[in-house]
Design a protein around this motif. Structure first.
Motif, PDB file in Angstrom:
ATOM      1  N   SER A 104       0.849  -1.189   0.000  1.00  0.00           N
ATOM      2  CA  SER A 104       0.000   0.000   0.000  1.00  0.00           C
ATOM      3  C   SER A 104       0.880   1.233   0.000  1.00  0.00           C
ATOM      4  O   SER A 104       2.106   1.155   0.164  1.00  0.00           O
ATOM      5  CB  SER A 104      -0.909   0.016   1.237  1.00  0.00           C
TER       6      SER A 104
ATOM      7  N   GLU B  25       0.306  -8.423  -3.874  1.00  0.00           N
ATOM      8  CA  GLU B  25      -0.739  -7.546  -4.421  1.00  0.00           C
ATOM      9  C   GLU B  25      -0.245  -6.737  -5.616  1.00  0.00           C
ATOM     10  O   GLU B  25      -1.040  -6.346  -6.472  1.00  0.00           O
ATOM     11  CB  GLU B  25      -1.242  -6.606  -3.338  1.00  0.00           C
TER      12      GLU B  25
ATOM     13  N   LYS C  96      -1.836  -3.362  -7.887  1.00  0.00           N
ATOM     14  CA  LYS C  96      -3.226  -3.268  -7.434  1.00  0.00           C
ATOM     15  C   LYS C  96      -3.306  -2.903  -5.956  1.00  0.00           C
ATOM     16  O   LYS C  96      -4.278  -2.287  -5.516  1.00  0.00           O
ATOM     17  CB  LYS C  96      -3.944  -4.597  -7.674  1.00  0.00           C
ATOM     18  N   GLY C  97      -2.302  -3.271  -5.195  1.00  0.00           N
ATOM     19  CA  GLY C  97      -2.298  -2.938  -3.771  1.00  0.00           C
ATOM     20  C   GLY C  97      -1.920  -1.497  -3.509  1.00  0.00           C
ATOM     21  O   GLY C  97      -2.603  -0.789  -2.755  1.00  0.00           O
TER      22      GLY C  97
ATOM     23  N   LYS D 229      -4.637   1.199  -5.115  1.00  0.00           N
ATOM     24  CA  LYS D 229      -6.066   1.192  -4.793  1.00  0.00           C
ATOM     25  C   LYS D 229      -6.463   2.509  -4.136  1.00  0.00           C
ATOM     26  O   LYS D 229      -5.650   3.173  -3.485  1.00  0.00           O
ATOM     27  CB  LYS D 229      -6.400   0.017  -3.878  1.00  0.00           C
TER      28      LYS D 229
ATOM     29  N   GLU E 100     -10.659   2.117  -0.088  1.00  0.00           N
ATOM     30  CA  GLU E 100     -10.465   0.676   0.058  1.00  0.00           C
ATOM     31  C   GLU E 100      -9.202   0.339   0.857  1.00  0.00           C
ATOM     32  O   GLU E 100      -8.645  -0.751   0.698  1.00  0.00           O
ATOM     33  CB  GLU E 100     -10.393   0.015  -1.324  1.00  0.00           C
TER      34      GLU E 100
ATOM     35  N   LYS F 133      -7.815  -3.189   2.722  1.00  0.00           N
ATOM     36  CA  LYS F 133      -8.554  -4.325   2.169  1.00  0.00           C
ATOM     37  C   LYS F 133      -7.659  -4.984   1.126  1.00  0.00           C
ATOM     38  O   LYS F 133      -7.379  -4.395   0.075  1.00  0.00           O
ATOM     39  CB  LYS F 133      -9.864  -3.867   1.535  1.00  0.00           C
TER      40      LYS F 133
ATOM     41  N   GLN G 240      -5.999  -6.962  -1.833  1.00  0.00           N
ATOM     42  CA  GLN G 240      -6.374  -7.345  -3.184  1.00  0.00           C
ATOM     43  C   GLN G 240      -5.981  -8.805  -3.412  1.00  0.00           C
ATOM     44  O   GLN G 240      -5.435  -9.474  -2.531  1.00  0.00           O
ATOM     45  CB  GLN G 240      -5.676  -6.425  -4.186  1.00  0.00           C
ATOM     46  N   ARG G 241      -6.243  -9.282  -4.602  1.00  0.00           N
ATOM     47  CA  ARG G 241      -5.940 -10.664  -4.925  1.00  0.00           C
ATOM     48  C   ARG G 241      -4.436 -10.907  -4.900  1.00  0.00           C
ATOM     49  O   ARG G 241      -3.649 -10.063  -5.313  1.00  0.00           O
ATOM     50  CB  ARG G 241      -6.508 -11.014  -6.312  1.00  0.00           C
TER      51      ARG G 241
END
Length: 402
Positions: A198, A266, A269-270, A273, A277, A280, A282-283
């Motif tokens: 993140s 992640e 996408k991590g 985001k 969000e 939370k 991600q995949r």
């Protein structure tokens, strides 16, 4: 004008004075003759007593009348006798030259050396001489090429001396990182650290690197995305700090050789985001990191990071411009690009890093890495462990900036 009373100068406006018959004592004191007479030194008598002035009968009478008047009535004229000083003959001095006015002229070299030593002691402390000798030795090794770099480009000396020294004040003073569960990291041998990702900019990877080194003495070997190694300056710094491309082959080779490897499943996408969000997960991809750990039999250590979500709150994105620049996203934060370069300064959020209990893989059967369901189950176990720990840390954190 004929009937007006004329008051001569020196009478102080008193009636009955200055009738014109004779001048007053103050007027006589202003006369040039009286001043020159009073300025003359009095002659000495044979008995040593001082006689009055003999300038004439008028001067004697005036002196007597002045002595009979009160002290506050008339100002006393004091005569000052000029004192003659002997004049010294002029001395011939040589003219000043540029060499005589040089800044360093007349200062011994020992004084300059003492000043330099005092300044170095104030800046670097009492141990400045060993530090200076160590730095000069470092420069000599860099010039002569007498230093070691492994097959991935990792330069331990540069990483420890410069990268760690730069990141450490940020981790300790700015983010005030609190590390928990560091005993779960093995002191030797291969291990895989799996963390959430993140922060809009991957600062969390750098903070994890310096935190692990300061608490365990080990160097984390990050697995980076392709974009990291395409950037001009970042790619060289990443290689020297121990990072390598996030591929299964390099990961397995590092784990087999006993390195501590770090991965952020992640990906973009991590870190890309939106702020709504935050925290939370991600995949986690297809579980390639789990397969590498299963093949090498090293433990998987889940890492949960709280605090990185708030350093650059992502409130928007410009996908068209990001595609034009070849970036996964172009972030818009409350301060960037509105404040320009000042908007790139991260907010001083409070960070918590917690290393969970290792997930052992050496007890599984040979060929477990080729079982898709087993890989998926282990991947989901790691993800859920990190997610639940994030919720726990968020409840324990008093506020974002404390």
């Amino acid at each position: 004008m004929g009937d007006a009373e004329i008051i001569p100068i020196g009478t102080r406006g008193r009636p009955g004075r200055g009738t014109g018959k004779q001048p007053s004592s103050a007027a006589r004191g202003l006369a040039p003759g009286a001043r020159s007479a009073s300025a003359k030194p009095a002659p000495r008598s044979s008995a040593g007593s001082t006689a009055g002035s003999t300038a004439g009968s008028a001067g004697t009478a005036a002196a007597k009348r002045s002595a009979q008047r009160p002290a506050h009535d008339e100002p006393q004229a004091t005569a000052q006798v000029p004192v003659e000083h002997p004049v010294e003959p002029p001395v011939d001095r040589p003219a000043a030259t540029t060499r005589d006015r040089a800044p360093m002229s007349g200062i011994p070299a020992s004084d300059w050396l003492a000043a330099i030593q005092h300044g170095a002691r104030e800046v670097f402390g009492e141990q400045w001489e060993p530090q200076l000798a160590s730095f000069l030795a470092f420069l000599r090794r860099r010039v002569t090429g007498d230093y070691l770099v492994d097959e991935y480009g990792f330069d331990q000396e540069v990483t420890e001396r410069f990268l760690m020294a730069t990141l450490r004040p940020i981790a300790e003073k700015w983010f005030r990182i609190e590390v928990r569960g560091v005993e779960n990291i093995p002191t030797e041998g291969g291990a895989l650290v799996v963390s959430n990702h993140s922060g809009t900019i991957p600062v969390d990877g750098l903070m994890t690197l310096v935190s692990i080194h300061d608490h365990t003495g080990r160097f984390l070997r990050p697995l980076g995305a392709d974009l990291v190694f395409r950037l001009p300056f970042v790619s060289s710094l990443a290689r020297k700090s121990g990072a390598t491309l996030a591929c299964a082959e390099d990961a397995e080779r590092m784990l087999t050789s006993g390195e501590l490897v770090g991965v952020w499943p992640e990906g973009f996408k991590g870190i890309g985001k939106p702020y709504s969000e935050r925290y939370k997960l991600q995949r986690f991809g297809r579980g390639g990191f789990v397969a590498a750990a299963l093949r090498t039999g090293v433990p998987i250590i889940p890492l949960s990071v709280v605090g990185a979500e708030e350093i650059y709150p992502l409130v928007g994105n410009v996908p068209s411009l990001a595609r034009l620049l070849g970036l996964p996203y172009l972030p818009i934060t409350p301060f960037f690009p509105a404040l320009g370069p000042l908007g790139l300064v991260p907010l001083p959020s409070k960070w918590l890093l917690e290393f969970g209990e290792p997930i052992r893989t050496d007890e599984l059967d040979v060929g477990a890495a080729d079982d898709p369901m087993l890989v998926f189950n282990v991947t989901d176990q790691v993800r859920e462990t990190i997610q639940q720990t994030l919720y726990t840390l968020l409840m324990q954190r008093e506020s974002v900036f404390k």
